[in-house]
Design an enzyme around this catalytic site. Structure first.
Site, PDB file in Angstrom:
ATOM      1  N   PHE A 176       0.856  -1.197   0.000  1.00 13.82           N
ATOM      2  CA  PHE A 176       0.000   0.000   0.000  1.00 13.82           C
ATOM      3  C   PHE A 176       0.881   1.232   0.000  1.00 13.82           C
ATOM      4  O   PHE A 176       1.800   1.337   0.810  1.00 13.82           O
ATOM      5  CB  PHE A 176      -0.920   0.024   1.231  1.00 13.82           C
ATOM      6  CG  PHE A 176      -1.870   1.188   1.214  1.00 13.82           C
ATOM      7  CD1 PHE A 176      -3.012   1.159   0.420  1.00 13.82           C
ATOM      8  CD2 PHE A 176      -1.606   2.338   1.951  1.00 13.82           C
ATOM      9  CE1 PHE A 176      -3.874   2.254   0.366  1.00 13.82           C
ATOM     10  CE2 PHE A 176      -2.470   3.429   1.908  1.00 13.82           C
ATOM     11  CZ  PHE A 176      -3.607   3.381   1.121  1.00 13.82           C
ATOM     12  N   ASP A 215       9.073   2.719   1.751  1.00 10.99           N
ATOM     13  CA  ASP A 215       7.896   3.458   2.183  1.00 10.99           C
ATOM     14  C   ASP A 215       7.733   3.208   3.676  1.00 10.99           C
ATOM     15  O   ASP A 215       7.261   2.151   4.089  1.00 10.99           O
ATOM     16  CB  ASP A 215       6.665   2.991   1.393  1.00 10.99           C
ATOM     17  CG  ASP A 215       5.382   3.686   1.845  1.00 10.99           C
ATOM     18  OD1 ASP A 215       5.387   4.320   2.917  1.00 10.99           O
ATOM     19  OD2 ASP A 215       4.369   3.563   1.125  1.00 10.99           O
ATOM     20  N   LYS A 237       2.291  10.033   8.196  1.00  6.37           N
ATOM     21  CA  LYS A 237       1.553   9.603   9.377  1.00  6.37           C
ATOM     22  C   LYS A 237       2.139  10.151  10.696  1.00  6.37           C
ATOM     23  O   LYS A 237       1.892  11.290  11.038  1.00  6.37           O
ATOM     24  CB  LYS A 237       1.434   8.071   9.399  1.00  6.37           C
ATOM     25  CG  LYS A 237       0.507   7.550   8.289  1.00  6.37           C
ATOM     26  CD  LYS A 237      -0.035   6.166   8.560  1.00  6.37           C
ATOM     27  CE  LYS A 237      -1.179   5.829   7.606  1.00  6.37           C
ATOM     28  NZ  LYS A 237      -0.790   5.079   6.421  1.00  6.37           N
TER      29      LYS A 237
HETATM   30  C1  LIG Z   1      -1.036   5.356   5.018  1.00  7.33           C
HETATM   31  C2  LIG Z   1       0.009   4.938   4.067  1.00  7.33           C
HETATM   32  C3  LIG Z   1       0.253   5.657   2.884  1.00  7.33           C
HETATM   33  C4  LIG Z   1      -0.609   6.802   2.440  1.00  7.33           C
HETATM   34  O1  LIG Z   1      -0.529   7.905   3.285  1.00  7.33           O
HETATM   35  P1  LIG Z   1      -1.622   9.071   3.149  1.00  7.33           P
HETATM   36  O2  LIG Z   1      -1.156  10.095   4.137  1.00  7.33           O
HETATM   37  O3  LIG Z   1      -2.946   8.462   3.472  1.00  7.33           O
HETATM   38  O4  LIG Z   1      -1.576   9.553   1.754  1.00  7.33           O
HETATM   39  C5  LIG Z   1       1.310   5.271   2.098  1.00  7.33           C
HETATM   40  N1  LIG Z   1       2.082   4.220   2.423  1.00  7.33           N
HETATM   41  C6  LIG Z   1       1.875   3.506   3.544  1.00  7.33           C
HETATM   42  C7  LIG Z   1       2.798   2.375   3.876  1.00  7.33           C
HETATM   43  C8  LIG Z   1       0.822   3.826   4.394  1.00  7.33           C
HETATM   44  O5  LIG Z   1       0.594   3.093   5.491  1.00  7.33           O
END
Ligand SMILES: *Cc1c(COP(=O)(O)O)cnc(C)c1O
Length: 406
Positions: A141, A226, A255
């Site tokens: 994700f 990420d 986050k």
């Molecule tokens: C939450 C998340 C995203 C997206 O972040 P947003 O602030 O919602 O755009 C991207 N990568 C990972 C691993 C995430 O957990």
């Protein structure tokens, strides 16, 4: 002059909001530490941390102070000018990590968008237009923009939006042989979450990440981590890559970085950053003084031995308690994850029912998450009190007792 608020209710959501979310039946109105109160005054224990965001709980005094102090000074000046909080936060981030350079954004998706564009730009400029392929993991994700859903490659998020961005392939996570067969000199980047969050709280194996790093080097491909969910102390280290000792070329953070205030960041080396010259990429709000002032306070507090070492203690307690409940009620077969990003994997008999567990917990005044249909996920504040952990677990036990006796 203060603004008069009209009363609003949960039912209004279904009238005025675009229906991409289906929020809980109650509306939280106030939080302190790891407790939250709803409109009716009901108190809940928060094991969600706003999905790995409220890294220091709700209304942490130092964050409130950083935000309100900055709010009385300067909110926004655009990137035609720089600002002090952005420079201070960038210095903290580069001093604490492998990175020399920072690009600020407002979210995880935007940080990843910048990372993917930078990787392609880098490939284009160092090897030519053919070097544009991105390899990502199945079940990953990376956010909800069209580029990030294309990279994550989960049809449930990416299908039905017209042509996708091309040049992206997917391989099973933790499977080095699969990557070996895909990677080539046309690969500009391999993108991974060191701990897959949304995909079910699945940590990478040590040998896998080391092998991925070596393959990337062999093919001059950039390694992008990420760490939007795994970063800023959640793993017990500032970033999860530090656990593995495997250093990426680009890292994205969001986050927890804002502790609840929107911010994202892309970190990289001096050498790679040079491929994002003036005007090549941009943002209006990225590097906003309010967001960066809060981020500076978050990082200053999280990146200390007290907080990081406390994560391990809290993690051990939660894991032990989750396994105890799992065995007693026959619901969890395994607890996985790292630090305070934990996934309790449902047993065969309970597969597909993470949503039911989440709902039953809410009815017992406990906020928890799921990561897919088969995993109950916890991502609480890194400084959650031991008493709050025990109270939350007691509430989870009541929920499980009710569910399993029904
Ligand atoms: C939450 C998340 C995203 C997206 O972040 P947003 O602030 O919602 O755009 C991207 N990568 C990972 C691993 C995430 O957990």
């Amino acid at each position: 002059m203060s603004i008069q608020h009209a009363p609003v209710h949960r039912a209004d959501f279904d009238q005025v909001m675009v229906p991409v979310f289906a929020p809980a039946a109650f509306i939280p109105v106030r939080g302190a530490g790891s407790r939250v109160w709803d409109q009716s005054g009901r108190e809940l224990v928060d094991f969600t941390g706003g999905i790995a965001v409220n890294v220091l709980g709700h209304a942490h005094p130092a964050l409130v102070e950083a935000l309100t102090e900055q709010a009385s000074q300067l909110w926004h000046v655009s990137n035609v000018f720089t600002n002090e909080p952005a420079l201070r936060l960038a210095k903290l981030l580069t001093e604490a990590t492998f990175a020399d350079r920072v690009f600020f954004a407002n979210s995880g998706a935007e940080a990843n968008e910048a990372a993917f564009k930078l990787a392609r730009r880098y490939g284009h400029e160092t090897a030519g237009p053919e070097k544009c392929e991105i390899i990502a993991a199945l079940n990953s994700f990376h956010g909800r923009t069209l580029f990030t859903v294309s990279v994550a490659g989960q049809p449930k998020y990416s299908a039905g939006f017209g042509p996708k961005i091309e040049g992206i392939t997917h391989v099973p996570f933790n499977d080095l042989e699969a990557l070996k067969t895909q990677i080539s000199d046309k690969t500009c980047a391999v993108v991974l979450e060191p701990i897959q969050g949304e995909g079910g709280v699945m940590p990478a194996e040590q040998a896998y990440l080391e092998g991925v790093r070596a393959l990337c080097d062999q093919h001059q491909a950039l390694l992008i981590f990420d760490e939007v969910q795994s970063g800023v102390g959640r793993s017990g280290q500032l970033y999860a890559y530090m656990h593995y000792g495997v250093i990426p070329d680009i890292l994205t953070s969001a986050k927890s970085l804002g502790g609840g205030f929107p911010i994202g960041a892309m970190l990289t080396s001096e050498r790679i950053a040079q491929h994002f010259g003036v005007g090549v990429h941009g943002t209006t709000y990225g590097g906003n003084p309010l967001a960066c002032a809060v981020g500076e306070a978050v990082l200053s507090i999280v990146n200390t031995p007290e907080v990081l070492e406390g994560v391990a203690t809290r993690s051990a307690l939660l894991q032990r308690e989750l396994m105890r409940l799992g065995e007693r009620y026959g619901v969890f077969e395994q607890v996985r994850g790292m630090g305070l990003l934990l996934g309790a994997v449902l047993t065969e008999a309970w597969k597909g029912r993470a949503g039911d567990v989440m709902k039953a917990a809410q009815e017992e005044d406990l906020m928890i998450l799921q990561a897919g249909p088969d995993v109950v996920r916890l991502a609480p504040s890194l400084i959650i009190d031991e008493a709050d952990i025990h109270e939350g677990i007691a509430r989870l036990e009541r929920a499980l007792a009710r569910l399993t006796s029904a």
